[in-house]
Design an enzyme around this catalytic site. Structure first.
Site: not given
Ligand code: NAI
Length: 333
Positions: A154, A231-233, A257, A262, A294-295, A297
């Site tokens: 992302i 938008t992460s957590r 988000d 939540e 949380h939309q 996705f």
């Molecule tokens: P991913 O696993 O592809 O990438 C996560 C990246 O964060 C990795 O490159 C990792 O090395 C890096 N990372 C780990 N710890 C870190 C730190 N302390 N500081 C900086 N970078 C760090 O995950 P993806 O698919 O990109 O998703 C990221 C997050 O987005 C998910 O963990 C999830 O919490 C959130 N998410 C939110 C959604 C939403 O609807 N708002 C939907 C899907 C995911």
């Protein structure tokens, strides 16, 4: 194969049942999975859970006792699952690591643009016949310095969009991405990103290292009037520190988000209730805060991909062909 889907919304049922073959029998439960609802799992082979289901050691032990062998997350993040306990109990855990990362990236950018150009205010003003421009002044994205924390699926997609806008893109990730560097982004230490970026967007997972990484101290290092997007957590940011940052004008724009608490609010209609969460209510009073439930996705493409990967994880667990890209814990099912 009997699979229970928890936190099941009508759109989940529609997208999963559309692709499920005749050998997978779906049991849709609108309730969240937790210690109170786990008795619903008696006789199931697999449970499909989402971001706010509670999958701690107690729940996992009860799932095991009910005969469940596979926990299939229909999301990327897995901070709500005790993976160590799952491993100890011999339960398989799968997730959907990369479903349409553009869906969340585009939502993050939508929050940036809406906050910047005050679309949320403009929409309401024009509806009321108010065409006054005062208070709607924005800034050009081109030339601004943006900071991406976490450059996985992302974060990379977000960085590419911002490069396309002509922004300078600074990134922080313990595992820098070569392709993103070649595309023009620059990996820098976290403190440099925090102090230089006009816009900071969070895209790393929530874990013990990243919990409250945005706190009083990290906010104090940011530019005055910074725009912060999460938008992460929710747990990545200390919400009280965000409120203090907004009150002191350190944070000039906040787009969320996700929210720490939540699970008590999101994905349900509370419009006829008195919301008891005073922290959330304070947050939502600021004119420069935009919250979505949380939309990120929630696109057609992402829902289809989530359903497809979840069902292929269920099949892989049943026939013993689990792979490491989607299985976080891989015992024999
Ligand atoms: P991913 O696993 O592809 O990438 C996560 C990246 O964060 C990795 O490159 C990792 O090395 C890096 N990372 C780990 N710890 C870190 C730190 N302390 N500081 C900086 N970078 C760090 O995950 P993806 O698919 O990109 O998703 C990221 C997050 O987005 C998910 O963990 C999830 O919490 C959130 N998410 C939110 C959604 C939403 O609807 N708002 C939907 C899907 C995911």
């Amino acid at each position: 194969m009997q699979m229970g889907i928890f936190s099941c919304q009508p759109f989940d049922e529609a997208s999963i049942s559309k692709l499920a073959g005749g050998d997978v029998h779906l049991h849709c439960f609108p309730a969240r999975l937790d210690e109170n609802t786990v008795p619903l799992c008696d006789g199931l082979d697999a449970v499909c859970v989402f971001v706010n289901d509670t999958v701690n050691a107690v729940v996992l032990e009860k799932l095991k006792a009910s005969g469940v062998s596979h926990i299939a997350l229909r999301c990327a993040g897995y901070n709500n699952v005790d993976l160590e306990a799952a491993k100890r109990l011999g339960l398989a855990v799968s997730h959907v690591p990369a479903y349409a990362p553009e869906a969340v990236a585009e939502h993050a950018v939508a929050l940036m643009l809406t906050l910047n150009r005050r679309m949320h205010k403009a929409y309401n003003r024009v509806k009321e016949g108010n065409f006054d421009l005062n208070g709607l002044l924005g800034f050009n994205m081109a030339g601004k310095t943006t900071g991406i924390i976490g450059t996985g699926h992302i974060g990379r997609a977000t960085a590419r969009i911002l490069l396309g806008f002509g922004c300078e893109v600074l990134c922080y990730d313990p595992a820098p991405d070569r392709q993103l560097q070649d595309a023009g982004a620059r990996f820098v230490p976290l403190d440099e990103l925090l102090s230089r970026a006009h816009i900071i967007s969070l895209h790393c997972p929530l874990n013990q290292h990243s919990y409250h990484m945005i706190n009083e101290e990290s906010i104090s290092k940011m530019r005055d009037g910074v725009m912060l997007i999460n938008t992460s957590r929710g747990g990545l940011a200390d919400t009280q520190a965000l409120i203090n940052g907004l009150k002191s004008h350190k944070i000039g724009y906040l787009g969320l988000d996700v929210y720490e608490m939540e699970s008590e609010l999101f994905f349900k209609d509370h419009s006829c209730e008195i919301i008891q969460d005073d922290v959330f209510e304070r947050l939502s009073t600021f004119h420069n805060v935009l919250i979505t439930g949380h939309q990120g996705f929630f696109t057609q493409e992402a829902l289809g991909q989530i359903a497809q990967t979840t069902l292929s994880n269920v099949a892989a667990c049943a026939n013993g062909t689990m792979d490491t890209t989607t299985f976080l814990v891989k015992p024999a099912c």
